[in-house]
Design an enzyme around this catalytic site. Sequence first.
Site, PDB file in Angstrom:
ATOM      1  N   MET A  74     -23.353  -7.250   4.064  1.00 43.44           N
ATOM      2  CA  MET A  74     -22.327  -7.802   3.076  1.00 43.44           C
ATOM      3  C   MET A  74     -22.867  -7.630   1.808  1.00 43.44           C
ATOM      4  O   MET A  74     -22.088  -7.274   0.534  1.00 43.44           O
ATOM      5  CB  MET A  74     -21.960  -9.317   3.304  1.00 43.44           C
ATOM      6  CG  MET A  74     -21.075  -9.830   2.493  1.00 43.44           C
ATOM      7  SD  MET A  74     -20.871 -11.696   2.516  1.00 43.44           S
ATOM      8  CE  MET A  74     -19.939 -11.755   4.263  1.00 43.44           C
ATOM      9  N   LYS A 111      -1.372  -0.433 -11.396  1.00 44.39           N
ATOM     10  CA  LYS A 111      -1.575  -1.069 -10.306  1.00 44.39           C
ATOM     11  C   LYS A 111      -2.990  -1.289  -9.698  1.00 44.39           C
ATOM     12  O   LYS A 111      -3.848  -0.476 -10.307  1.00 44.39           O
ATOM     13  CB  LYS A 111      -0.622  -0.819  -9.122  1.00 44.39           C
ATOM     14  CG  LYS A 111      -1.081   0.504  -8.403  1.00 44.39           C
ATOM     15  CD  LYS A 111      -0.061   0.875  -7.394  1.00 44.39           C
ATOM     16  CE  LYS A 111      -0.330   2.495  -6.891  1.00 44.39           C
ATOM     17  NZ  LYS A 111       0.606   2.810  -5.757  1.00 44.39           N
ATOM     18  N   TYR A 152     -28.989  -5.317  10.586  1.00 47.84           N
ATOM     19  CA  TYR A 152     -28.280  -5.744  11.834  1.00 47.84           C
ATOM     20  C   TYR A 152     -28.196  -4.868  12.762  1.00 47.84           C
ATOM     21  O   TYR A 152     -27.815  -3.595  12.756  1.00 47.84           O
ATOM     22  CB  TYR A 152     -26.687  -6.411  11.367  1.00 47.84           C
ATOM     23  CG  TYR A 152     -26.926  -7.635  10.512  1.00 47.84           C
ATOM     24  CD1 TYR A 152     -27.309  -8.609  10.930  1.00 47.84           C
ATOM     25  CD2 TYR A 152     -26.358  -7.585   9.179  1.00 47.84           C
ATOM     26  CE1 TYR A 152     -27.225  -9.855  10.261  1.00 47.84           C
ATOM     27  CE2 TYR A 152     -26.387  -8.722   8.295  1.00 47.84           C
ATOM     28  CZ  TYR A 152     -26.728  -9.780   8.986  1.00 47.84           C
ATOM     29  OH  TYR A 152     -26.791 -11.134   8.289  1.00 47.84           O
ATOM     30  N   ARG A 205       9.560   2.892   4.084  1.00 50.45           N
ATOM     31  CA  ARG A 205       8.764   1.990   3.512  1.00 50.45           C
ATOM     32  C   ARG A 205       9.359   1.260   2.374  1.00 50.45           C
ATOM     33  O   ARG A 205      10.470   0.634   2.741  1.00 50.45           O
ATOM     34  CB  ARG A 205       7.538   2.670   2.905  1.00 50.45           C
ATOM     35  CG  ARG A 205       6.172   1.971   2.935  1.00 50.45           C
ATOM     36  CD  ARG A 205       5.089   2.494   2.014  1.00 50.45           C
ATOM     37  NE  ARG A 205       5.477   2.788   0.881  1.00 50.45           N
ATOM     38  CZ  ARG A 205       4.661   3.445  -0.261  1.00 50.45           C
ATOM     39  NH1 ARG A 205       3.261   3.587   0.223  1.00 50.45           N
ATOM     40  NH2 ARG A 205       4.937   3.721  -1.258  1.00 50.45           N
TER      41      ARG A 205
HETATM   42  C1  LIG Z   1       0.861   3.936  -6.647  1.00 52.02           C
HETATM   43  C2  LIG Z   1       2.258   4.518  -6.867  1.00 52.02           C
HETATM   44  C3  LIG Z   1       2.378   5.757  -7.723  1.00 52.02           C
HETATM   45  C4  LIG Z   1       0.957   6.513  -8.251  1.00 52.02           C
HETATM   46  O1  LIG Z   1       0.581   7.365  -7.253  1.00 52.02           O
HETATM   47  P1  LIG Z   1      -0.420   8.338  -7.373  1.00 52.02           P
HETATM   48  O2  LIG Z   1      -0.643   9.264  -6.323  1.00 52.02           O
HETATM   49  O3  LIG Z   1      -1.744   7.253  -7.499  1.00 52.02           O
HETATM   50  O4  LIG Z   1      -0.491   8.875  -8.954  1.00 52.02           O
HETATM   51  C5  LIG Z   1       3.614   6.010  -8.441  1.00 52.02           C
HETATM   52  N1  LIG Z   1       4.603   5.507  -7.545  1.00 52.02           N
HETATM   53  C6  LIG Z   1       4.688   4.578  -6.900  1.00 52.02           C
HETATM   54  C7  LIG Z   1       5.934   3.935  -6.447  1.00 52.02           C
HETATM   55  C8  LIG Z   1       3.417   3.933  -6.457  1.00 52.02           C
HETATM   56  O5  LIG Z   1       3.336   3.160  -5.394  1.00 52.02           O
END
Ligand SMILES: *Cc1c(COP(=O)(O)O)cnc(C)c1O
Length: 382
Positions: free
Chosen positions: A315, A45, A267, A139
């Site tokens: 930035m 992801k 800044y 969640r």
């Molecule tokens: C991101 C995620 C993982 C991976 O978690 P890590 O701690 O990065 O290995 C596994 N399962 C779900 C549902 C996630 O959202």
Amino acid sequence: MTGLAVAARSATSGSPCLDIDLEAIGRNTRLLSERSTGELMAVVKADGFGHGAVDVARTALAHGASRLGVTSLDEAWPLRDAGIRAPLLSWLNPVDADFASATSRDIEVAVPTVAHLEAVARVPGRARIHLHVDAGMARDGAAPDTWAQLCRAARRAEQRGEVEVVGVMGHLGCADDPRDACNTLARTRFAWAIETARSSGLRPGQRHLAATAATLTDPLSHHTMTRVGAGLVGIDPSGSTRLSPAMTLTAPIVSVRRVRAGTPVGYGHTHLTSRPTQLALVPLGYADGLPRSASNRAEVQLRGRRHPVVGTISMDQLVIDLGDRAAEPGETVTVFGPGGAGEPTVADWATWADTIEHEIVTGIGARVRRRVRAVAHLRSLS
Ligand SMILES: *Cc1c(COP(=O)(O)O)cnc(C)c1O
């Protein structure tokens, strides 16, 4: 021009560059695969945690992972477009997501509610689904008081030939501290969720709860598969295992100037030089993922030495204080790397910014050029 400056200049890259080390990702995958008592799912992801989803996926599959996982279906399509045929699961989608394309492209989806189940059941073909239970984070995943109903509805849809329940999944909320009692509760809830699914007549072959931290520290949570993302790219949230960081961020010095003591920098003038010194300008800022909250705390490396980032990170640019050290415009500074040569690490930046490594690696901006080092000598290392 001195010989040193010539050598340094010949080593410059011309613009900020993010180097990705796929050998490191291959090494991490093999280590995680050895630790996992079941299959290993590579979670790619957020563009493979900022390392390039397709590259990380291919590397992980070549080094011990047998499946892939992503959050949304929008993250799944590019993997299939790239020709990756491995089993692929997407676990967080709204009810009106394109589940028809998911099924036709052989992408499994997680189902957290009856509304999702109905949407998935409606599409042509038979969707392969994982029922997703909330193991205690409030969640994503089904709330516990909806789980039994979801299992019964899934069983009816399975009997009608609309879906095939191939898995049950959960997620741990406190796995970075293996002693936290919340892990025991989550494992218990997950075991109950599997039992409930079975007593509804489901036979989910894939049962998965653990991510990186629990893969490394909690074999009781492994079930038939673990899902690892952070660990692939060298981040161990449990702090138990030495993994290989896979990112190096470098940038050229744009200019160097001498300034007097008491010169305000950047800044808001949040830094005043305390002595006559030299300031160097580096063309990276918070739009490139360097957190503004690390201003006046972070360091970068030049010619083997660390120098402080002074003033507020802008930035597009930041300023470093070189003291008396010589530097030429065009020389390369290392913002972070694996740390083996004394350079700052992603973990250092996370500390400076009061965050976690994940936020640094996933935040590097799109305008930073990527350069991928492919897996070359990996076989000889194994
Ligand atoms: C991101 C995620 C993982 C991976 O978690 P890590 O701690 O990065 O290995 C596994 N399962 C779900 C549902 C996630 O959202």
